[in-house]
Design a protein around this motif. Sequence first.
Motif, short mmCIF file in Angstrom:
data_model
loop_
_atom_site.label_atom_id
_atom_site.label_comp_id
_atom_site.label_asym_id
_atom_site.label_seq_id
_atom_site.Cartn_x
_atom_site.Cartn_y
_atom_site.Cartn_z
N TRP A 503 45.82 40.63 29.57
CA TRP A 503 46.83 39.64 29.85
C TRP A 503 46.88 39.14 31.28
N ASP A 504 46.25 39.82 32.20
CA ASP A 504 46.40 39.37 33.59
C ASP A 504 45.21 39.82 34.44
N ASP A 505 45.14 39.24 35.63
CA ASP A 505 44.02 39.53 36.53
C ASP A 505 44.01 40.98 36.98
N LEU A 506 45.19 41.59 37.12
CA LEU A 506 45.23 42.98 37.56
C LEU A 506 44.55 43.89 36.54
N ALA A 507 44.90 43.73 35.27
CA ALA A 507 44.27 44.54 34.24
C ALA A 507 42.79 44.24 34.13
N ALA A 508 42.44 42.92 34.21
CA ALA A 508 41.03 42.53 34.13
C ALA A 508 40.23 43.12 35.29
N GLY A 509 40.83 43.11 36.48
CA GLY A 509 40.15 43.68 37.64
C GLY A 509 39.88 45.16 37.47
N ASN A 510 40.83 45.86 36.85
CA ASN A 510 40.62 47.29 36.62
C ASN A 510 39.54 47.54 35.58
N ILE A 511 39.44 46.65 34.59
CA ILE A 511 38.36 46.78 33.62
C ILE A 511 37.01 46.55 34.30
N ASN A 512 36.94 45.52 35.11
CA ASN A 512 35.68 45.20 35.77
C ASN A 512 35.24 46.28 36.74
#
Length: 597
Positions: A503-512
């Motif tokens: 849902w957001d860049d913070l979660a996506a950043g942690n995935i990446n």
Amino acid sequence: MNFKLVSRFNGLVIFNIQNKLKKMKNNNILKFTFVAIVFSLIMSACEEDEAFDFSKPFNNTLTGDIIADMHLVEGDYQMKSVTRVKDGATLTIEAGSIITASEKIIDDNGTVHYTNLIIERGGKLVINGTSDKPVTFTCANEEAGSWGGIIINGKAPVDNATGEELEYGGDMADDNSGMIKHLKIEYAGESSEMFALTMNAVGSETVIENVQVMNSLGTGFGLNESTVVPSNLSVIGSYIGGNITKDMYLATGSYFMQGSVNVKEGATLTIHAGAVITVIKGEWPASLIIEKGGKLNVNGTQTNPIVFTSAEQEAGSWGGIVLNGMAPVSKVHNAYGGDDESDNSGSIQYLRIEYAGLDTENAFAANAVGSETIIENVEVYYCGRSAFGFTGGTVNARYLMASGVGNTMFKWDFGWQGKGQFWLGYRNSADVTLGEWAGGIVGDGGLDDNGEAILPLSNPTLSNITIVNNDDTYGIVSFRYGTKGLLRNLVLVDNPKKGFQVWDDLAAGNINSGLLDIDYASTMNLGNHGYNGIVLPENRFEASENFIQDDAEISLNGFVGTTANGTDMSLVDAWFESTNYKGAVASDNNWTEGWTK
């Protein structure tokens, strides 16, 4: 000169000559002569009249102080007021006896006076009931809360930090307050904290077994700083409600709960295997709330779980169970949170919560609960909102089942740092009204009121999860607000329109970056992974050879079944049980049998 001569045998007042002596004014010779005559008459009566035998209740009536041993043979008796068995005295009651207590009285000031049998320190109660001829304490009114109950005050050690004068306690852990066998107590209990049978500092040499409480306004049994170990206690149709400020024990049996019940700081609510608590809809929503510093001990078993249910048997009929602990949480809250990572809010084992999740409440909420708390084998069944919620804290949980849930099955937020294993979510959308967030897992990191991330972000470690969603409303697994985490050994099926949601860049950043790591997963019949406009590497969730989409090996019997080639998380953290498969419920180890619906 003011003389008062009262001769009392089991509460019977023979003479009160106070007024007579007053009328004699200053004639001391006349007073002396009068008293001597009365004393002579009383002594003569005591010698000739067996009615004054201390060992028998006068006119089959108990009242006042019992100062010498008293024996009740089988028969019917009345208890007219508070009756106290004094230090050194023993009250013995034979099988088949029925003692009918007087109903409570409300005086002109509105004060309620209850009839109680009180065994004082050094006194004893011996009840010689049998299975076919129990001793029964009852009330003619036949309404819950019509009289007080039985209170036993012993000499076992107590923690009296305040130094207040107590009617119980001492230094004798093996104190003996008597023997109680096959006792039935009806219509007693002054409130949710005044029990039908109260045991205060009762010692280990006391025998208490085969006691049944019926239709009590209180919860049946109170075990307060006692070393006695009662056995075969049961309750039928008693009520709990209001604030619990001291330790309370719910024996096996049936109870009713109306309105919120709050276990206050310093108090422990212990529930024995097989207890069923039925919530009755009232003016205010009902929930069981364990406040900071309080504890809940649910001692269910696989064959005898504890059940919280609803009289209406409709999803969302009541709130649920809320644990408020003192472990860290990223967002400050008055009701929960602190700095004790190992905080202990009790032990919960084999618990089923039915028809909860009213409005926005989780059926089972763990708020800032610490790692010393035990949560194992808990089912949420037919819930109006979300099933399990972990807000902050460090508590771990295994063997959780969410079935027939209207919203999210499992969710976390505001810095939860715990571990989880063997989580099962199973939904048949035809059987429950679905909300807008009807997903499997929703993991939140934690944002403040301005939408900014607040530390610590959630960072759980989870393994052996099965989600059978049967819905398209929400992602089968969703990540938001910068959550971190490590998820392993997943089986995810039947969410044909939506798969993973970020849902957001913070979660996506942690995935990446690998701070939110999902691997060793098998999926079947999932929709596209929706990234809400977030840029992730192509096929991020399928990049690993251990993440198998449309896995042909998935063969579930309902929700039972696993796939091979999992990873053993016990090698990562000793808290995890060793497994080599993906999924929550193995066909050769169906942990849901015997206690779930």
